[in-house]
Scaffold this active site. Structure first.
Site, mmCIF file in Angstrom:
data_model
loop_
_atom_site.group_PDB
_atom_site.id
_atom_site.type_symbol
_atom_site.label_atom_id
_atom_site.label_comp_id
_atom_site.label_asym_id
_atom_site.label_seq_id
_atom_site.Cartn_x
_atom_site.Cartn_y
_atom_site.Cartn_z
ATOM 1 N N HIS A 224 20.226 46.820 53.007
ATOM 2 C CA HIS A 224 20.444 47.181 54.405
ATOM 3 C C HIS A 224 19.178 47.040 55.250
ATOM 4 C CE1 HIS A 224 22.712 48.543 57.682
ATOM 5 N NE2 HIS A 224 23.345 49.572 57.138
ATOM 6 N N THR B 84 28.411 38.030 39.827
ATOM 7 C CA THR B 84 28.631 38.734 38.571
ATOM 8 C C THR B 84 30.113 38.994 38.388
ATOM 9 O OG1 THR B 84 28.139 40.733 37.276
ATOM 10 C CG2 THR B 84 28.170 40.984 39.677
#
Length: 576
Positions: free
Chosen positions: A546, A490
């Site tokens: 994570h 992005t």
């Protein structure tokens, strides 16, 4: 001994092509597979190579002439059969075409044969008394339903074949549904904001007395402008005597043929809204931010060429610099006030889908972001060196994004955990890198996918990103082009942001945000010690899940990307 150069088949539905530029002149030496000319069709622009080594003896089709697939374009031989010089790329290369457009007699405008040829195949309306169902088409393998967001036609309106009737939204794509026949919209069965399954009948189109206007409209409205197109007349005139070099090109409707000498101050006019523009020219204009309606074409019939786009950009830059230098400082213009201020509006279907997916992704994952600063001065210098050559070879402007894409794709191959996904208690490592590219549109954020990105060159990445972004904003993507991504890029710096913390959308586990490239003083080391230097710098922000990606994994990935970009050795990856 000579060999003919033919216009090859360029696709199943392509039946003709237009010669846009000759790259060689009569008498020039050519090698096997060396490009001879550029040809444009309604699907693609390409180069035609020489089939043999030899001398270009004869050019049979001039620039801006349109011929059918299989037509002989030129002849290449040993030079013994060379015709009288007829260079195709010089200013006087197309006397027949110039004569056809500059003759005081309205040849192309009043020719009954031409008038009959252009509108020869209007869409056939539905027979009177019959009705055709308009159904919701299949919009992708996983799409089972769609929501009608807006009707573009009302009951009683005339519609032509392939004219859009309504807009439909799914959880993958927004698209238009066209009419399969010409006729009148007789009934609307599904109202706006209603959701129906694939195959449901949305409306009905039937034939009526109004069909005559649908069929006749292209002939009565567009005939004068279509008749002025030069493609039908280049072979007719043979005498060069009537050519007058200073006479303006009467490429517009026949009103100019009444008194062509009365308007010497306006030798050319802006192109019509429906004028044909080759794909490569349209893409170049989009990339350089040039509105086509403001460009005056120098080709035969007013055709816009790449040179016209470049000339327009140069004139605009000169005009801007003069106005900035001469204009006194003026008070800042007041900020515009949006009409949405103080109102309440319903979410669009796409906005609701984005909202639901964003919240679901945040609840399902454990997200955080790591940021690094990268010195991209070497890439900035490389861009400056090859920009002109890159534009000439590809028709597109070379930006920083393809460099980021190449470096990220290489790092994904080294650290596949960043390219992975979670499936229950398992980690899935894809065998390919499918890069989603975030595109800002008026309807919301969409992420078309560059499939099988591993091994793509800078030029290939640049072309695919530009083409996908353009079709995304034009709402012309298919659902399959929005699915299958394994990692997202992005460009948060496109509006000047230094960096942000982009959001990971499941099932992906990482997204890389690229900030604005800015110049600033940083400490650099050399053999003489440390010193301050002005460098081009960008921040790269990697958000990741994570659950399976540790901070050390993210750091290793970003370090490889940083080192690759700072080294700047992309010459072998340019692909030009």
């Amino acid at each position: 001994m000579s060999e003919s150069v033919h216009l090859p088949a360029l696709g199943e539905s392509v039946t003709e092509g237009t010669v846009t530029r000759w790259l060689k002149n009569v008498g020039d030496r050519v090698e096997v597979d060396e490009p001879l000319l550029e040809v444009s069709t309604d699907k693609v622009d390409t180069e035609i190579p020489s089939p043999i080594s030899g001398v270009l003896e004869e050019i049979l089709v001039q620039e801006d002439e349109t011929v059918e697939v299989g037509a002989v374009l030129a002849r290449v031989g040993d030079g013994s059969g060379s015709a009288s010089p007829a260079p195709a790329s010089t200013p006087d290369a197309a006397p027949t075409a110039v004569q056809a457009t500059s003759s005081p007699e309205p040849v192309a405008v009043t020719s009954p044969e031409t008038a009959a040829a252009e509108p020869a195949a209007p869409p056939v309306p539905a027979p009177a008394g019959t009705e055709t169902d308009i159904v919701l088409p299949a919009l992708g393998e996983s799409v089972t339903e769609g929501t009608v967001t807006r009707w573009l036609k009302s009951v009683g309106d005339n519609v032509a074949v392939d004219e859009p009737l309504l807009e439909v939204s799914t959880d993958k794509v927004d698209t238009e549904v066209p009419s399969p026949v010409a006729g009148v919209l007789s009934e609307i069965l599904v109202q706006e904001d209603q959701t129906v399954e694939v195959g449901a009948v949305l409306a009905r189109v039937g034939g009526s007395l109004s069909d005559a206007s649908v069929v006749a409209e292209p002939a009565t409205v567009g005939a004068p402008e279509v008749l002025a197109a030069p493609a039908v007349t280049p072979a007719a005139p043979v005498e060069p005597a009537p050519v007058v070099a200073h006479t303006p090109k009467p490429v517009e409707p026949p009103v100019q043929t009444v008194a062509p000498a009365s308007a010497p101050a306006a030798p050319a006019t802006a192109p019509r809204a429906d004028a044909y523009v080759t794909p490569i020219v349209r893409k170049l204009a989009n990339q350089l931010g040039v509105p086509l309606e403001s460009v005056v074409g120098s080709g035969v019939g007013g055709r816009i060429r790449k040179e016209d786009i470049y000339a327009h950009v140069e004139r605009a830059a000169e005009s801007a610099s003069k106005s900035v230098a001469s204009a006194p400082s003026a008070p800042a213009a007041p900020a515009s006030v949006s009409a949405l201020r103080g109102t309440t509006q319903p979410m669009s279907r796409l906005r609701r889908v984005i909202a639901e997916r964003a919240v679901a992704s945040m609840h399902a994952t454990a997200q955080l972001t790591t940021v690094v600063e990268v010195d991209v001065t070497a890439i900035a210098e490389l861009r400056a060196r090859v920009q002109a050559q890159f534009i000439e070879k590809t028709g597109g402007k070379l930006s920083f994004m393809p460099f980021f894409a190449v470096a990220a794709t290489e790092a994904l191959q080294s650290f596949p955990i960043i390219n992975a996904s979670v499936d229950g208690d398992s980690i899935v490592y894809p065998a390919v890198e499918n890069i989603s590219i975030a595109v800002d549109t008026e309807r919301g954020l969409l992420t078309p996918v560059v499939k099988n990105a591993g091994g793509l060159t800078i030029a290939q990445f640049s072309a695919q990103i530009a083409e996908l972004a353009a079709r995304t904003r034009e709402n012309k993507l298919t659902p399959d082009e929005l699915s299958g991504g394994t990692f997202t890029l992005t460009n948060t710096g496109s509006r000047g942001a230094l960096f942000d913390t982009p959001l990971v959308f499941t099932p992906q586990v990482a997204i890389l945000g690229t900030g604005a490239v800015v110049k600033k003083p940083i400490v650099v080391s050399s053999e003489h010690g440390e010193a301050l230097a002005i460098r081009s710098v960008v921040y790269l922000a990697l958000s990741y899940d994570h659950r399976i990606v540790d901070g050390a994994d993210a750091a290793r990935f970003l370090t490889q990307v940083k080192n690759r970009l700072e080294e700047g050795a992309f010459e072998a990856n340019l692909g030009i």
